[in-house]
Design a protein around this motif. Structure first.
Motif, short mmCIF file in Angstrom:
data_model
loop_
_atom_site.label_atom_id
_atom_site.label_comp_id
_atom_site.label_asym_id
_atom_site.label_seq_id
_atom_site.Cartn_x
_atom_site.Cartn_y
_atom_site.Cartn_z
N VAL A 93 0.81 -1.22 0.00
CA VAL A 93 0.00 0.00 0.00
C VAL A 93 0.85 1.27 0.00
O VAL A 93 0.57 2.20 -0.77
CB VAL A 93 -0.96 0.00 1.22
CG1 VAL A 93 -1.70 1.33 1.35
CG2 VAL A 93 -1.96 -1.15 1.10
N ALA A 94 1.87 1.33 0.84
CA ALA A 94 2.56 2.59 1.09
C ALA A 94 3.02 3.31 -0.18
O ALA A 94 2.64 4.46 -0.44
CB ALA A 94 3.76 2.35 2.02
N GLY A 95 3.86 2.66 -0.98
CA GLY A 95 4.40 3.30 -2.19
C GLY A 95 3.32 3.63 -3.21
O GLY A 95 3.30 4.73 -3.78
N ARG A 96 2.42 2.68 -3.44
CA ARG A 96 1.37 2.90 -4.43
C ARG A 96 0.44 4.04 -4.02
O ARG A 96 0.02 4.84 -4.86
CB ARG A 96 0.57 1.61 -4.66
CG ARG A 96 1.31 0.54 -5.44
CD ARG A 96 0.44 -0.68 -5.69
NE ARG A 96 1.07 -1.61 -6.61
CZ ARG A 96 1.89 -2.59 -6.22
NH1 ARG A 96 2.19 -2.74 -4.93
NH2 ARG A 96 2.43 -3.40 -7.12
N LEU A 97 0.10 4.10 -2.73
CA LEU A 97 -0.81 5.17 -2.27
C LEU A 97 -0.13 6.53 -2.42
O LEU A 97 -0.78 7.51 -2.80
CB LEU A 97 -1.21 4.92 -0.82
CG LEU A 97 -2.29 5.86 -0.26
CD1 LEU A 97 -3.62 5.66 -1.00
CD2 LEU A 97 -2.49 5.64 1.24
N ARG A 98 1.17 6.59 -2.14
CA ARG A 98 1.91 7.85 -2.30
C ARG A 98 1.82 8.34 -3.74
O ARG A 98 1.58 9.54 -3.99
CB ARG A 98 3.38 7.62 -1.91
CG ARG A 98 4.33 8.78 -2.23
CD ARG A 98 3.98 10.02 -1.45
NE ARG A 98 4.86 11.14 -1.78
CZ ARG A 98 4.70 11.93 -2.83
NH1 ARG A 98 3.67 11.75 -3.67
NH2 ARG A 98 5.53 12.95 -3.03
N VAL A 99 1.97 7.44 -4.69
CA VAL A 99 1.93 7.81 -6.11
C VAL A 99 0.51 8.08 -6.58
O VAL A 99 0.24 9.09 -7.24
CB VAL A 99 2.58 6.70 -6.97
CG1 VAL A 99 2.41 6.99 -8.45
CG2 VAL A 99 4.05 6.55 -6.63
N GLN A 100 -0.43 7.19 -6.25
CA GLN A 100 -1.80 7.32 -6.74
C GLN A 100 -2.48 8.59 -6.23
O GLN A 100 -3.22 9.24 -6.97
CB GLN A 100 -2.64 6.09 -6.33
CG GLN A 100 -2.32 4.81 -7.09
CD GLN A 100 -2.94 4.77 -8.48
OE1 GLN A 100 -3.58 5.70 -8.93
NE2 GLN A 100 -2.70 3.65 -9.17
N THR A 101 -2.22 8.98 -4.97
CA THR A 101 -2.86 10.20 -4.47
C THR A 101 -2.36 11.42 -5.21
O THR A 101 -3.11 12.36 -5.46
CB THR A 101 -2.62 10.38 -2.95
OG1 THR A 101 -1.22 10.23 -2.67
CG2 THR A 101 -3.40 9.38 -2.14
N GLU A 102 -1.08 11.40 -5.59
CA GLU A 102 -0.54 12.54 -6.35
C GLU A 102 -1.12 12.59 -7.75
O GLU A 102 -1.44 13.67 -8.27
CB GLU A 102 0.98 12.44 -6.40
CG GLU A 102 1.64 13.76 -6.75
CD GLU A 102 3.13 13.75 -6.43
OE1 GLU A 102 3.69 14.85 -6.29
OE2 GLU A 102 3.74 12.67 -6.34
N HIS A 103 -1.29 11.43 -8.38
CA HIS A 103 -1.86 11.38 -9.74
C HIS A 103 -3.36 11.67 -9.74
O HIS A 103 -3.90 12.05 -10.78
CB HIS A 103 -1.60 10.00 -10.36
CG HIS A 103 -0.22 9.87 -10.94
ND1 HIS A 103 0.05 9.99 -12.28
CD2 HIS A 103 0.98 9.64 -10.35
CE1 HIS A 103 1.35 9.83 -12.50
NE2 HIS A 103 1.95 9.61 -11.33
N ASN A 104 -4.01 11.47 -8.62
CA ASN A 104 -5.46 11.73 -8.54
C ASN A 104 -5.72 13.07 -7.87
O ASN A 104 -6.13 13.15 -6.71
CB ASN A 104 -6.15 10.58 -7.81
CG ASN A 104 -6.29 9.35 -8.68
OD1 ASN A 104 -7.18 9.25 -9.51
ND2 ASN A 104 -5.37 8.40 -8.49
N ASP A 494 8.75 1.92 -11.83
CA ASP A 494 10.02 2.51 -12.24
C ASP A 494 10.88 2.86 -11.02
O ASP A 494 12.11 2.74 -11.05
CB ASP A 494 9.80 3.76 -13.10
CG ASP A 494 9.29 3.42 -14.49
OD1 ASP A 494 9.34 2.22 -14.87
OD2 ASP A 494 8.82 4.33 -15.20
N ALA A 495 10.20 3.32 -9.97
CA ALA A 495 10.92 3.72 -8.74
C ALA A 495 11.47 2.51 -8.01
O ALA A 495 12.38 2.65 -7.18
CB ALA A 495 9.99 4.49 -7.83
N HIS A 496 10.93 1.32 -8.28
CA HIS A 496 11.34 0.12 -7.56
C HIS A 496 12.18 -0.85 -8.41
O HIS A 496 12.38 -1.99 -8.03
CB HIS A 496 10.11 -0.61 -6.99
CG HIS A 496 9.53 0.11 -5.82
ND1 HIS A 496 8.76 1.21 -5.95
CD2 HIS A 496 9.63 -0.15 -4.48
CE1 HIS A 496 8.40 1.64 -4.74
NE2 HIS A 496 8.90 0.85 -3.86
N ILE A 497 12.62 -0.38 -9.56
CA ILE A 497 13.50 -1.23 -10.39
C ILE A 497 14.91 -1.24 -9.79
O ILE A 497 15.44 -0.20 -9.45
CB ILE A 497 13.54 -0.70 -11.84
CG1 ILE A 497 12.18 -0.94 -12.51
CG2 ILE A 497 14.64 -1.37 -12.63
CD1 ILE A 497 12.06 -0.37 -13.89
#
Length: 497
Positions: A93-104, A494-497
């Motif tokens: 959840v942590a990383g995805r929520l950080r990104v998704q909230t910014e994109h939404n 991309d951030a986790h590659i």
């Protein structure tokens, strides 16, 4: 100088330090995003420790050691469940929520995120989720005020009515002044104090008994069942205790820490720090209760307070084993646990009222300065309501706190997970999941509680089924929703590659 004077002085110094941090945060607060999300500027260390401190309330230093002291290691299943749940929350959840909230739409709150993630023109998701937050967190805040009042009452003999205001005033002050940054920075200090208190106390208890082997032998002499992880527990009971970990996916005061991280790239490091802190704290809490069994068996003349109330085991060990000045610092750890959780709950309630009601429905074009001051006033409003509820510590309303963890976990947890992991989730699916999760928790608790299964488990399961079924029966999400989802997921990967 009385025995309580050093403790009182350390409490006063500690509280003044927290308020001072609030003033520093005030100077760094320039707009509403700063006030309720710290301008998305938290580094790995602050993200990790503030998430941990906001999660672990006075239960960590009182409830868990007390349960272990009374029943032995069989009570530690809940700690195992929490560790698993927290780790999965950081991982998925942590990383995805950080990104998704910014994109939404750069969403600042969970209701705001749900609204934009699912393009909810009706704003039903915003209203329902904000109402769930307000109701449950106001009750949660009241329980935090009671815990603080009980601490001051028990430590200094202050009448409950006065202790109520003393315990709440400091927390209200720094949240009001400094907002999210104050809460996060103070949480970091409080998390440090909590881990110090929890690690040093069981070590000194063992040393007072002689050594580790002597301590274990004393516990076994009391009852060998103290070592039995399965004592008195059915399979359903163990599953229920482990099920507490499911709650993490839906706790707004923890999720908001992920949203405030400076970058998605800081999350893996924050996860490592946060999980190390959590495991050490829970281990320390279990050890304090466990070795407390041996200490008070060897010193029965000191065991009166803990035999009367097992939750006092950590407090009593601290008072007995340490110099009064050190004891004051360690007991401040309990105050830290109470204040850290209460502060973030006050702020989440304030942000729900300000962002999701005031700005969304009353003043869409309100200035940033106006929103910050409305946010501050909402902190005061929620705090006053919480203090009024807490005025009667035996109130049945406070009994609803047991619903709160399950309520958030079942109502929000599945929606958060599906919104981040399944592109096909629809607005109606999310709404159905929230409603089914919340209703299941209430119905199960009241009608099927005799089955012994913690209500978060059926609530989480039925909510997940509702999301999938309703989403598949409806139309595909719009192309813009799917495009935003894909872009955010690509940034995350991309951030986790």
């Amino acid at each position: 100088m009385s025995a309580n004077t050093p403790t009182l002085i350390t409490f006063v110094v500690y509280i003044l330090a927290m308020v001072l941090i609030g003033f520093f945060a005030y100077r760094a607060t320039n707009n509403f995003s700063d006030y309720i999300l710290g301008g998305r500027s938290l580094g790995s260390f602050v993200t990790a420790l503030s998430a941990g401190a906001s999660d672990m309330s006075g239960w960590l230093l009182m409830g868990l050691p007390g349960a272990i002291f009374v029943a032995g290691l069989s009570e530690s299943w809940i700690a195992i469940g929490l560790i698993i749940g927290a780790w999965l929350n950081w991982l998925f959840v942590a990383g995805r929520l950080r990104v998704q909230t910014e994109h939404n739409h750069n969403a600042l709150t969970l209701p705001d995120y749900f609204t934009h993630r699912f393009e909810d023109g009706s704003r039903l998701l915003r209203i329902f989720s904000a109402l769930v937050i307000l109701v449950f967190f106001t009750i949660y805040c009241a329980s935090g005020v009671v815990a603080g009042a009980r601490l001051f009452e028990g430590t200094f003999g202050i009448p409950y009515g006065i202790a109520l205001w003393v315990g709440a005033a400091a927390t209200i002050a720094y949240v009001f002044i400094g907002g999210f940054l104050a809460v996060s920075w103070t949480d970091t200090v409080q998390a440090t104090l909590m881990i110090f208190a929890l690690l040093i106390t069981p070590i000194f208890a063992i040393l007072a008994l002689g050594d580790f082997g002597t301590a274990l032998a004393t516990i076994e002499a009391q009852s060998a069942s103290n070592f039995d992880m399965f004592k008195g527990l059915s399979f359903i009971a163990i599953v229920s205790l482990l099920g507490w970990g499911l709650g993490y996916f839906g706790q707004p005061h923890i999720l908001v820490r992920f949203m405030a991280a400076s970058s998605v790239k800081s999350i893996p490091n924050a996860r490592r720090i946060g999980m190390a802190w959590m495991i050490l704290c829970l281990a320390g809490a279990v050890a304090a209760g466990f070795f407390g069994i041996a200490y008070f068996a060897n010193n029965p003349e000191l065991a009166g307070p803990v035999n009367e109330n097992g939750e006092r085991v950590f407090i009593e060990l601290t008072k007995i084993l340490f110099n009064p000045w050190i004891a004051g610092i360690i007991l401040s750890g309990i105050l830290a646990a109470v204040m850290s959780t209460l502060s973030c709950q006050l702020l989440v309630c304030s942000s729900a009222l300000t962002e999701d009601f005031y700005k969304a429905f009353l003043r869409k074009h309100a200035s940033q300065r106006e929103l910050v001051w409305v946010g501050r006033l909402m902190v005061l409003l929620i705090a006053v309501v919480a203090i009024v509820l807490a005025a009667n510590p035996d109130s049945k309303v406070l009994g609803l706190v047991s619903y709160a963890w399950a309520g958030f976990g079942a109502a929000f947890g599945p929606v958060v997970l599906f919104s981040l992991l399944w592109k096909r989730t629809t607005r109606n699916g999310a709404l159905a999941g929230m409603l089914v999760g919340a209703v299941t928790v209430i119905v199960w608790k009241n009608l099927l509680g005799h089955l012994g299964l913690y209500e978060i488990i059926p609530g989480f399961l039925f909510a997940s089924i509702a999301i999938v079924v309703v989403s598949l029966l409806g139309k595909q999400p719009s192309a813009t929703i799917q495009q935003r989802f894909d872009e955010a997921e690509k940034e995350y990967r991309d951030a986790h590659i």
